[in-house]
Design a protein around this motif. Sequence first.
Motif, PDB file in Angstrom:
ATOM      1  N   UNK A 150      23.276  44.517  50.649  1.00 14.09           N
ATOM      2  CA  UNK A 150      22.394  45.620  51.004  1.00 14.09           C
ATOM      3  C   UNK A 150      23.149  46.745  51.711  1.00 14.09           C
ATOM      4  N   UNK A 151      24.064  46.385  52.601  1.00 14.80           N
ATOM      5  CA  UNK A 151      24.859  47.406  53.288  1.00 14.80           C
ATOM      6  C   UNK A 151      25.750  48.144  52.305  1.00 14.80           C
ATOM      7  N   UNK A 152      26.335  47.409  51.383  1.00 13.66           N
ATOM      8  CA  UNK A 152      27.171  48.031  50.356  1.00 13.66           C
ATOM      9  C   UNK A 152      26.364  49.036  49.544  1.00 13.66           C
ATOM     10  N   UNK A 153      25.119  48.690  49.206  1.00 11.74           N
ATOM     11  CA  UNK A 153      24.252  49.600  48.450  1.00 11.74           C
ATOM     12  C   UNK A 153      24.053  50.917  49.196  1.00 11.74           C
ATOM     13  N   UNK A 154      23.662  50.815  50.468  1.00 12.88           N
ATOM     14  CA  UNK A 154      23.349  52.019  51.251  1.00 12.88           C
ATOM     15  C   UNK A 154      24.594  52.879  51.443  1.00 12.88           C
ATOM     16  N   UNK A 155      25.692  52.242  51.812  1.00 11.25           N
ATOM     17  CA  UNK A 155      26.923  52.997  52.081  1.00 11.25           C
ATOM     18  C   UNK A 155      27.431  53.675  50.816  1.00 11.25           C
ATOM     19  N   UNK A 156      27.392  52.968  49.688  1.00 12.85           N
ATOM     20  CA  UNK A 156      27.848  53.551  48.421  1.00 12.85           C
ATOM     21  C   UNK A 156      27.012  54.773  48.049  1.00 12.85           C
ATOM     22  N   UNK A 165      30.427  59.507  56.047  1.00 10.75           N
ATOM     23  CA  UNK A 165      31.852  59.150  56.023  1.00 10.75           C
ATOM     24  C   UNK A 165      31.942  57.680  56.416  1.00 10.75           C
ATOM     25  N   UNK A 166      32.744  56.923  55.671  1.00 12.53           N
ATOM     26  CA  UNK A 166      32.789  55.481  55.906  1.00 12.53           C
ATOM     27  C   UNK A 166      34.224  54.973  55.964  1.00 12.53           C
ATOM     28  N   UNK A 167      34.484  54.138  56.971  1.00 12.84           N
ATOM     29  CA  UNK A 167      35.736  53.396  57.075  1.00 12.84           C
ATOM     30  C   UNK A 167      35.391  51.951  57.415  1.00 12.84           C
ATOM     31  N   UNK A 168      36.022  51.030  56.718  1.00  8.18           N
ATOM     32  CA  UNK A 168      35.743  49.626  56.965  1.00  8.18           C
ATOM     33  C   UNK A 168      36.990  48.785  56.956  1.00  8.18           C
ATOM     34  N   UNK A 169      37.041  47.812  57.837  1.00  8.45           N
ATOM     35  CA  UNK A 169      38.092  46.797  57.842  1.00  8.45           C
ATOM     36  C   UNK A 169      37.412  45.452  57.673  1.00  8.45           C
ATOM     37  N   UNK A 186      31.924  46.368  40.761  1.00  5.96           N
ATOM     38  CA  UNK A 186      31.832  47.727  40.250  1.00  5.96           C
ATOM     39  C   UNK A 186      31.349  48.687  41.337  1.00  5.96           C
ATOM     40  N   UNK A 187      30.406  48.229  42.136  1.00  3.32           N
ATOM     41  CA  UNK A 187      29.888  49.066  43.212  1.00  3.32           C
ATOM     42  C   UNK A 187      30.953  49.317  44.278  1.00  3.32           C
ATOM     43  N   UNK A 188      31.737  48.298  44.576  1.00  4.03           N
ATOM     44  CA  UNK A 188      32.831  48.444  45.530  1.00  4.03           C
ATOM     45  C   UNK A 188      33.874  49.415  44.995  1.00  4.03           C
ATOM     46  N   UNK A 189      34.141  49.330  43.706  1.00  5.25           N
ATOM     47  CA  UNK A 189      35.086  50.253  43.082  1.00  5.25           C
ATOM     48  C   UNK A 189      34.587  51.686  43.218  1.00  5.25           C
ATOM     49  N   UNK A 190      33.294  51.887  43.020  1.00  6.32           N
ATOM     50  CA  UNK A 190      32.700  53.211  43.175  1.00  6.32           C
ATOM     51  C   UNK A 190      32.850  53.710  44.609  1.00  6.32           C
ATOM     52  N   UNK A 191      32.644  52.823  45.563  1.00  2.00           N
ATOM     53  CA  UNK A 191      32.784  53.204  46.963  1.00  2.00           C
ATOM     54  C   UNK A 191      34.220  53.612  47.274  1.00  2.00           C
ATOM     55  N   UNK A 192      35.166  52.870  46.761  1.00  2.00           N
ATOM     56  CA  UNK A 192      36.576  53.139  47.036  1.00  2.00           C
ATOM     57  C   UNK A 192      37.052  54.468  46.454  1.00  2.00           C
ATOM     58  N   UNK A 193      36.387  54.930  45.427  1.00  5.00           N
ATOM     59  CA  UNK A 193      36.782  56.202  44.811  1.00  5.00           C
ATOM     60  C   UNK A 193      36.006  57.386  45.386  1.00  5.00           C
ATOM     61  N   UNK A 194      35.095  57.132  46.324  1.00  8.43           N
ATOM     62  CA  UNK A 194      34.364  58.223  46.964  1.00  8.43           C
ATOM     63  C   UNK A 194      35.300  59.006  47.875  1.00  8.43           C
ATOM     64  N   UNK A 195      35.013  60.287  48.015  1.00  6.42           N
ATOM     65  CA  UNK A 195      35.915  61.164  48.769  1.00  6.42           C
ATOM     66  C   UNK A 195      36.008  60.782  50.236  1.00  6.42           C
ATOM     67  N   UNK A 196      34.914  60.363  50.826  1.00 11.13           N
ATOM     68  CA  UNK A 196      34.893  60.118  52.267  1.00 11.13           C
ATOM     69  C   UNK A 196      34.712  58.641  52.592  1.00 11.13           C
ATOM     70  N   UNK A 197      35.354  57.782  51.830  1.00 16.22           N
ATOM     71  CA  UNK A 197      35.270  56.341  52.088  1.00 16.22           C
ATOM     72  C   UNK A 197      36.644  55.715  51.996  1.00 16.22           C
ATOM     73  N   UNK A 198      36.898  54.760  52.873  1.00 19.82           N
ATOM     74  CA  UNK A 198      38.179  54.063  52.874  1.00 19.82           C
ATOM     75  C   UNK A 198      37.973  52.653  53.411  1.00 19.82           C
ATOM     76  N   UNK A 257      42.856  48.973  50.760  1.00 23.01           N
ATOM     77  CA  UNK A 257      42.385  48.306  49.535  1.00 23.01           C
ATOM     78  C   UNK A 257      42.429  49.293  48.384  1.00 23.01           C
ATOM     79  N   UNK A 258      43.264  48.953  47.399  1.00 20.67           N
ATOM     80  CA  UNK A 258      43.416  49.801  46.203  1.00 20.67           C
ATOM     81  C   UNK A 258      42.346  49.409  45.181  1.00 20.67           C
TER      82      UNK A 258
END
Length: 262
Positions: A150-156, A165-169, A186-198, A257-258
């Motif tokens: 659920x958190x992944x959904x909202x953040x993505x 803007x999101x940063x996660x460890x 796939x959703x995580x991949x989308x998040x990783x390619x967002x401009x303001x996410x790392x 995370x690449x």
Amino acid sequence: MESALSEIEFLALSPNRVETLRLLADRPHTRRELVAETGASQPTVGRILGDFEERSWVVRDGGEYRTTATGTLVAQGFDDLLSIVDTEEKLRPVVRWLPTDAIGFDLERLADATITTPSQVRPNAPVKRALDLLGDAEEVRIFSYAFNEQSLDVITDRTAAGQQRFEGVFSSSAIDAIADDSRLRQQLHELLTAEHASIRITDEEIPVAATVADSVVHLFLRDDRGLLQASLDVDDPAVLAWADETFARYWETATPLDPEQL
């Protein structure tokens, strides 16, 4: 010790005594003002003031009463004790799940925390509370041993829309669990390619699941079996400083995370 306990009992057994001492520690009052503000009768206020004068907690100055230095000390100390006990009562239902070994702030800082527990009608209440915070925040940082769907959904969604803007460890095992599910991967991949996410990953143990949503720090509380029992969140400078410092420490030693690693 017995004498001190006796004095604490003397004060604690009468809400009118507590309130009178608190009012006088704040500023001088007349007897009539004390009657009006405490709701106690004239004779009761008179007895209280007499008892306080015997203990040198208050003195009469013209038509007003004020606390002495020791009276102010007692008033402040008793307020501190009440605050501590209030906080303890608030935390009592969840204290067994607090990660006390991992947090670097005094529990008194949780006096104003919002505690959310599951119920029969809202079994997912702690997660819902976290999602509400994520849904309103512009800056989000997470350090955690888990990353729920659920958190992944909202953040993505919010990072893709440029609203956050999101940063996660995360621990490696948390990311592995996401990657094992094709849709979540796939959703995580989308998040990783967002401009303001790392996102960065670490093999270091992360004993607490913490989210910083703007200035609010949210913690998931789990039992020894890993089952979610409650959550708490608080907007407190000391707790925020601890979360900032802890996040920065994990972030500095973690590996980016690449998307290709997925």
